[in-house]
Design a protein around this motif. Structure first.
Motif, mmCIF file in Angstrom:
data_model
loop_
_atom_site.group_PDB
_atom_site.id
_atom_site.type_symbol
_atom_site.label_atom_id
_atom_site.label_comp_id
_atom_site.label_asym_id
_atom_site.label_seq_id
_atom_site.Cartn_x
_atom_site.Cartn_y
_atom_site.Cartn_z
ATOM 1 N N ASP A 33 44.590 44.422 55.006
ATOM 2 C CA ASP A 33 45.343 45.156 53.996
ATOM 3 C C ASP A 33 46.179 46.293 54.583
ATOM 4 O OD1 ASP A 33 43.046 46.556 54.682
ATOM 5 O OD2 ASP A 33 42.823 47.469 52.708
ATOM 6 N N GLN A 34 46.151 46.493 55.878
ATOM 7 C CA GLN A 34 46.924 47.543 56.518
ATOM 8 C C GLN A 34 48.299 47.011 56.921
ATOM 9 O OE1 GLN A 34 44.383 48.779 59.751
ATOM 10 N NE2 GLN A 34 43.549 50.449 58.536
ATOM 11 N N PRO A 35 49.322 47.898 56.909
ATOM 12 C CA PRO A 35 50.655 47.442 57.329
ATOM 13 C C PRO A 35 50.667 47.118 58.818
ATOM 14 C CG PRO A 35 50.625 49.813 57.051
ATOM 15 C CD PRO A 35 49.290 49.304 56.575
ATOM 16 N N LYS A 36 51.577 46.253 59.190
ATOM 17 C CA LYS A 36 51.733 45.899 60.602
ATOM 18 C C LYS A 36 52.287 47.101 61.351
ATOM 19 C CE LYS A 36 53.689 42.639 63.733
ATOM 20 N NZ LYS A 36 54.880 42.132 64.243
ATOM 21 N N LEU A 37 51.822 47.284 62.567
ATOM 22 C CA LEU A 37 52.338 48.341 63.428
ATOM 23 C C LEU A 37 53.332 47.720 64.396
ATOM 24 C CD1 LEU A 37 49.052 50.271 64.255
ATOM 25 C CD2 LEU A 37 50.732 50.755 62.473
ATOM 26 N N LEU A 38 54.487 48.361 64.529
ATOM 27 C CA LEU A 38 55.557 47.852 65.389
ATOM 28 C C LEU A 38 55.709 48.730 66.614
ATOM 29 C CD1 LEU A 38 58.148 47.280 62.533
ATOM 30 C CD2 LEU A 38 56.777 45.530 63.658
ATOM 31 N N THR A 39 55.838 48.111 67.777
ATOM 32 C CA THR A 39 56.126 48.860 68.997
ATOM 33 C C THR A 39 57.627 49.148 69.042
ATOM 34 O OG1 THR A 39 56.549 46.893 70.319
ATOM 35 C CG2 THR A 39 54.253 47.678 70.228
ATOM 36 N N LYS A 40 58.026 50.003 69.963
ATOM 37 C CA LYS A 40 59.450 50.328 70.100
ATOM 38 C C LYS A 40 60.256 49.083 70.468
ATOM 39 C CE LYS A 40 60.392 54.147 72.154
ATOM 40 N NZ LYS A 40 60.610 55.161 73.203
ATOM 41 N N THR A 41 59.688 48.236 71.310
ATOM 42 C CA THR A 41 60.369 46.999 71.708
ATOM 43 C C THR A 41 60.534 46.070 70.514
ATOM 44 O OG1 THR A 41 59.457 47.190 73.928
ATOM 45 C CG2 THR A 41 60.295 45.036 73.280
ATOM 46 N N GLU A 42 59.466 45.882 69.744
ATOM 47 C CA GLU A 42 59.538 45.018 68.557
ATOM 48 C C GLU A 42 60.544 45.575 67.554
ATOM 49 O OE1 GLU A 42 55.075 43.172 68.216
ATOM 50 O OE2 GLU A 42 55.368 45.248 67.594
ATOM 51 N N LEU A 43 60.531 46.881 67.381
ATOM 52 C CA LEU A 43 61.441 47.535 66.446
ATOM 53 C C LEU A 43 62.897 47.381 66.881
ATOM 54 C CD1 LEU A 43 61.283 49.165 63.852
ATOM 55 C CD2 LEU A 43 61.060 51.221 65.238
#
Length: 102
Positions: A33-43
């Motif tokens: 139920d937690q939002p996905k965390l994005l790395t700087k590269t993924e972002l």
């Protein structure tokens, strides 16, 4: 320490699948139920902008600041979505006032 997988395991993966496999393995454990965390590269890939541009936007307070976990920084998918909604809200409210015949 992570167990190493044999090279044959990766030979049938596309570049994107391999990238997703590696980057997902590096993320902290999350609950469903937690939002996905994005790395700087993924972002930077998702937004089609450079990592340096993200840094500049954060510094200018035009983009949500990252959260540092250990030596890595992450952005919540929710925060990025809210930023994107705010960025495009005026464009999405636009209506054509008149249509001229050509």
């Amino acid at each position: 320490m992570k167990a190493l997988l044999p090279l044959a395991h990766f030979t049938n993966m596309t570049g994107i699948e391999l990238y997703n496999r590696v980057s997902t393995d590096e993320l902290p454990a999350m609950q469903p139920d937690q939002p996905k965390l994005l790395t700087k590269t993924e972002l930077s890939i998702q937004l089609s902008i450079s990592a340096r541009t993200i840094e500049n936007l954060v510094k200018a307070q035009k983009f949500p600041p990252p959260v540092r976990i250990g030596k890595n920084v992450y952005w919540s998918e929710i925060a990025v979505s809210k930023w994107r909604d705010a960025l495009f809200s005026q464009q999405e409210r636009w209506e054509c006032k008149s249509i001229q015949k050509l």
